[in-house]
Every structure is written in C-alpha cells, then in structure tokens.
Design an enzyme around this catalytic site. Structure first.
Site, PDB file in Angstrom:
ATOM      1  N   CYS A  82       0.829  -1.204   0.000  1.00 35.60           N
ATOM      2  CA  CYS A  82       0.000   0.000   0.000  1.00 35.60           C
ATOM      3  C   CYS A  82       0.872   1.267   0.000  1.00 35.60           C
ATOM      4  O   CYS A  82       1.533   1.541  -0.990  1.00 35.60           O
ATOM      5  CB  CYS A  82      -0.996  -0.046   1.154  1.00 35.60           C
ATOM      6  SG  CYS A  82      -2.339   1.108   0.925  1.00 35.60           S
ATOM      7  N   TYR A  83       0.935   2.008   1.106  1.00 38.77           N
ATOM      8  CA  TYR A  83       1.826   3.173   1.130  1.00 38.77           C
ATOM      9  C   TYR A  83       3.251   2.745   0.774  1.00 38.77           C
ATOM     10  O   TYR A  83       3.983   3.475   0.098  1.00 38.77           O
ATOM     11  CB  TYR A  83       1.799   3.828   2.519  1.00 38.77           C
ATOM     12  CG  TYR A  83       2.648   5.083   2.628  1.00 38.77           C
ATOM     13  CD1 TYR A  83       2.090   6.328   2.409  1.00 38.77           C
ATOM     14  CD2 TYR A  83       4.007   5.000   2.949  1.00 38.77           C
ATOM     15  CE1 TYR A  83       2.866   7.476   2.505  1.00 38.77           C
ATOM     16  CE2 TYR A  83       4.789   6.138   3.046  1.00 38.77           C
ATOM     17  CZ  TYR A  83       4.217   7.375   2.822  1.00 38.77           C
ATOM     18  OH  TYR A  83       4.983   8.505   2.911  1.00 38.77           O
ATOM     19  N   HIS A 169      -3.665  -5.296   0.890  1.00 37.68           N
ATOM     20  CA  HIS A 169      -3.108  -5.717   2.192  1.00 37.68           C
ATOM     21  C   HIS A 169      -3.118  -7.236   2.332  1.00 37.68           C
ATOM     22  O   HIS A 169      -4.171  -7.819   2.608  1.00 37.68           O
ATOM     23  CB  HIS A 169      -3.917  -5.095   3.327  1.00 37.68           C
ATOM     24  CG  HIS A 169      -3.716  -3.621   3.454  1.00 37.68           C
ATOM     25  ND1 HIS A 169      -2.700  -3.056   4.187  1.00 37.68           N
ATOM     26  CD2 HIS A 169      -4.373  -2.585   2.890  1.00 37.68           C
ATOM     27  CE1 HIS A 169      -2.746  -1.744   4.100  1.00 37.68           C
ATOM     28  NE2 HIS A 169      -3.757  -1.426   3.308  1.00 37.68           N
ATOM     29  N   ASP A 227      -0.092 -12.489  31.932  1.00 36.00           N
ATOM     30  CA  ASP A 227       1.033 -11.653  31.492  1.00 36.00           C
ATOM     31  C   ASP A 227       2.060 -11.466  32.609  1.00 36.00           C
ATOM     32  O   ASP A 227       3.249 -11.678  32.414  1.00 36.00           O
ATOM     33  CB  ASP A 227       0.550 -10.265  31.036  1.00 36.00           C
ATOM     34  CG  ASP A 227      -0.489 -10.353  29.937  1.00 36.00           C
ATOM     35  OD1 ASP A 227      -0.581 -11.423  29.300  1.00 36.00           O
ATOM     36  OD2 ASP A 227      -1.210  -9.366  29.717  1.00 36.00           O
TER      37      ASP A 227
END
Ligand code: XMP
Length: 512
Positions: A82-83, A169, A227
């Site tokens: 993309c970009y 994408h 976590d």
C-alpha cells in the site's frame, strides 16, 4: 541470536502489527520498527528482507514519512504494501497521484505474470484494498505483475533488484491467500529459514534479560494473571532472587485469590514474591465512594503509594518489570517519539521518574496468544496459561455503589459459585470472561414461610477475541439453573439472580 529476520518498517498503518504477526506465524522472526529507524539500531538483526507497511499519508505530502535512506543501499529484497508500494514508486521514479476515487474493500486481483511473489496461487485472487492514492506510471525497471479493475498497477516488481510492491493488504484476513504471498516473499524471495519458535524465544529472552540487567535489581507488581506471571517466571529464570515481585492484596480480589497466587507462584514456581496486604488501606480510601471513575482513580493512586513504599524498603533498585504486550506498544511505535513508548497503564510512570528506574518489558514483542504459548513453553499449567482477565480495580467495579467488607464477602461467594459451575461444565476456556456482579437494589422474595427483601446478583459471561467487542455467551439452561440455585441458597443476603444478555457495544463487559 542469528535468526533469519524480516525487518518491517512502519509507516503508521493500523495493520502494521498484523504483518508481523503473519510472518511470525510462518516461523520466521521479524521486527517492526518506525520507518525512520537508523540502520545502526537494527544492525544486530540478521535481516534478509524488508517490508514497507501501509500508512495514512500521501507520499508527496510535505511531511510524509520516508524510509531511512541507507535501506536502499543494502540490496536486500523489499516488499512495499500500500503506502509502501507508493514509497517504492516515488524512490525509483514512478508517479503516484491521488486516485479519482478511494478504493476500499474487496477487489479481485488478476495476476499477470508467472510470478515468484504469487507462486502457488490461482491467477485470480480476492484481495483487500484501502487506499486513496495510486501508481500512475511505473517506476524505472518495474513491470506490472497484477491488476484490479481500478488499478492497472496493483502489483509491480523489479525482479533484477528484488523489489516488489502491492497495493492491497496481504496481512488482513480479508485477503484469504495473503499469507501465501508473505510466505513467498519471506521464504522464496528472501530465503529465510523458518527457525523461530517459542522455545527459541525463551532462551533469547533469558539471555537478553541477563545482558540488560547485569548485576542490577528488578522489581515488579505481579497479579497472578497470565502476562505478569509469564513475565515473572522469565525474570526468575534469568536472574533468580534479584527479581523482587510484589503481590498487592487490595482487598478487592476474588475468593482466596491472594493465597492461591502466592501458593502457585512462590510455592510452586519459586518466584521471589512478597504478599503485601494493603486491603484495609484500600477499603478505607474507598469508603463512601460510588462513582466508578473515582473508584478507579483511588485504587490506582493507592496502588502506586503502596508499591512505592514497598520498593523503597529494598534500597537501590534499577529496573521496573512491566508485562507490556505488543498491541500496547503498537500505538506508541510510529511517529510519536521515544517518550510515548513508555506505557503507563498501571500508572507507574511516577515510579520510573521518582525512583529513577529503567523499564524492562520482556513480552513487548508478543501478542496475547503468543504469551499463552510462551507460558506453555515455560511449563506453566493450564490454570495460569488460560486464566481469564481480571480488571485491576477488581471487585470494586463489580459492586455497584458503596464497596464494603460485607458486600465484598457476598460477591466473592457468588462469583466463586458461578465460576465453579462453569469449570465443572468444562466451559471455562470457551468463555472470554465470566463473573458475578452485586447490585445495590433489593427485591422481594419468599423463603419458607417468610418474605425476604434482599439484593440481586447479576451473572455475566461473554465471548470475545479482543475484549473491544463482545457478545453475551449462551450458557446452557441447566448451568444457569444450578448457579442460581446455589447462589440463592448459599449466599446470605441474595434472593434473586439475573443473567446479563447485553453485547458490547453498546454495553461494556464490566458493569462499571
Ligand atoms: P469493558 O468493561 O471496558 O472491559 O468492556 C474490557 C476489558 O477490560 C477490563 N477492564 C479493566 N482492566 N483496569 C483493568 O486493568 C480497569 O480499570 C478495567 N476496566 C475494564 C475488563 O475486565 C475487560 O477484560
């Protein structure tokens, strides 16, 4: 560490982290860095190729971000998405302009050449587009390798220089074959070996903690959630007793939770963990407070005070452990500068400054499900690895209104009964989060020959993948019946149980 690595340069797309995730799923190590990262900083990575992510800008805008210049002199394969495609085009003399219409959503890609990037794929693919600008003229040395009805140059390549650009994408699930494209790039074009796994992560994480900490001392708050437990186990393996964990009992934990966590983490796993019973202090500070946000603020501030006092007793401490995960990092990665990368989720920002602590975040490369995988690789049992999340402010946001010892006792019992019932039915792992809520209202009931006028328990169970959206879980009738009967019979002061059938949005998971 010499894994073959893909370097991802982030131009600010909301999907950048997904590129990392897909590549790791292939068993290939990769790292996401801001597009302006200096080559010096990534020098130690053995990277074999570069992916340029998408981004919200237009390449010709005045302040548009560009890839660090040295990147192009490395002569490594590059895939621009993309970009990233537009950045490639700009660099090599193509022309990019604002498309007449934005292209957003599904498109069909027609593959034009027998092309290594699209190996093992049919000649028409469903792809996901999200862009305004498009390539008007091919850059020097490039040819078109795929087009859509709206973009003549939806995929381009310069095979001699191993440069590839795609307008769509491949990292999102809406491009069903996207992973094969990333695989073709990483394995066939860049020649990466698939040698990355959680097992290797453990060894590397331990080595890098040792290197970073040296002879220093590390402190960290441990809640018993997945976590903080995984982070604490890693610290324990890396530096043993030089890690000091604190479990702060704020009086808002579930039935026997503090004892169970101590038993598991200190008793069984040998973590250097101290239990700090600050429940009275928290409950005093919460007295008479009914506003949910005020409760959160008070609990957050009290937590910092208690933690700071405990840490001061230790004398010179060098590092603060945080269980920051990759999704937390992403928001701060791109263009916000280094200060934004310090996450202050648990409001420990003050600690870092006052005590001059450095931050250590061994999980900052990982996604939640990777943390669970890491937990398993570390030999933790299912009870820890698949533990449902529990909010920092604990039961205080599940007692609507005033938080008192008596209300906490009632809620603890009801919550334990509900979770027992769910575990007994084998549903614990299927549910994102399940808990009881104590309502401050009373309703009339009848028990034996007399009328009762008592409180209501609401049960909540949701299914969710990201906790940003959630749906209520369709628990079987007999499970709800069992839970309700037991709660009304066993918990004094409760004569009615209701089940919450709201989804998020518009409701939230917690009631406060
Ligand atoms: P909501 O209620 O916003 O919750 O749908 C989404 C997830 O976040 C948890 N949660 C919190 N966790 N401190 C936390 O550490 C908080 O103040 C807090 N509020 C909500 C909630 O349990 C759910 O997993």
């Amino acid at each position: 560490m010499s894994h073959d690595t893909i370097l991802i340069l982030d131009f600010g797309s909301q999907y950048s982290h997904l590129i990392a995730r897909r590549i790791r799923e292939l068993g290939i190590y990769c790292e996401l860095h801001p597009c302006t990262v200096s080559l010096e900083e990534v020098r130690k990575l053995n990277f074999k190729g570069i992916v340029l992510s998408g981004g919200p800008n237009s390449v010709y805008e005045r302040d548009a971000p560009h890839a660090t210049d040295g990147i192009w002199d490395l002569n490594l394969p590059v895939l621009g998405i993309c970009y990233g495609l537009q950045e490639l085009s700009r660099k090599f003399g193509g022309q990019v302009s604002a498309g007449e219409q934005r292209e957003y959503g599904h498109a069909e890609l027609e593959i034009l050449e027998n092309e290594p990037l699209f190996a093992h794929l049919p000649d028409h693919l469903q792809v996901w587009m999200s862009h305004g600008d498009k390539v008007q003229n091919l850059p020097n040395g490039f040819l078109a390798i795929g087009r859509t009805s709206n973009s003549e140059f939806a995929a381009i390549a310069d095979h001699d220089r191993n440069l590839y650009g795609i307008q769509f994408h491949p990292e999102v699930t809406h491009t069903p074959e996207g992973k094969i494209i990333l695989r073709n790039f990483a394995i066939e074009i860049c020649g990466c070996r698939t040698d990355w796994s959680m097992g290797s992560f453990v060894e590397e994480a331990i080595a890098s903690i040792r290197e970073k900490v040296g002879e220093g001392l590390v402190i960290g708050a441990v809640s018993g959630g997945v976590d903080s437990t995984v982070a604490a186990v890693l610290m324990n393996r890396a530096i043993g007793e030089r890690f000091h964990g604190f479990l702060i009992d704020n009086g808002l934990l579930r039935l026997n939770e503090a004892q169970q966590v101590m038993e598991r983490l200190k008793g069984r796993l040998g973590i250097n963990l101290t239990l700090v019973d600050a429940s009275e202090r928290f409950l005093q500070n919460l007295e008479g407070v009914t506003n949910p946000e005020k409760k959160r603020r008070i609990i957050g501030n009290t937590f910092i005070e208690v933690f700071e006092e405990e840490a001061e007793h230790l004398g010179q401490v060098d590092f603060l452990l945080q269980g920051t995960l990759y999704p937390d990092v992403i928001e701060s990665v791109s263009f916000k500068g280094p200060s934004a990368t310090i996450k202050t989720h648990h409001n420990v920002g003050g600690l870092l400054k006052n005590m001059r602590l450095k931050l250590i975040e061994p999980l900052r490369e990982l996604f939640k499900d990777e943390v669970r995988e890491l937990g398993s690789a570390l030999g933790l049992d299912e009870e820890i690895v698949y533990r449902q999340p529990f909010p920092g402010p604990g039961l205080a946001v599940r007692i609507l209104g005033d938080v008192t010892e008596k209300q906490l006792d009632m809620l603890r019992q009801a919550d334990a009964i509900f979770l027992d019932t769910i575990r007994a039915a084998g549903l614990y792992r299927k549910i994102g989060q399940a808990f009881a809520v104590l309502l401050p209202i009373r309703s009339v009931g009848v028990m034996g020959d007399s009328r009762t006028y008592e409180q209501v328990i609401a049960l909540r169970a949701v299914q969710t993948t990201d906790y940003m959206t959630a749906d209520w879980y369709p628990l079987p009738d007999d499970l709800l019946r069992k839970a309700s009967n037991r709660i009304i019979n066993e918990v004094r002061g409760v004569n009615r149980v209701v089940y919450d059938i709201s989804s998020k949005p518009p409701s939230t998971i917690e009631w406060e």
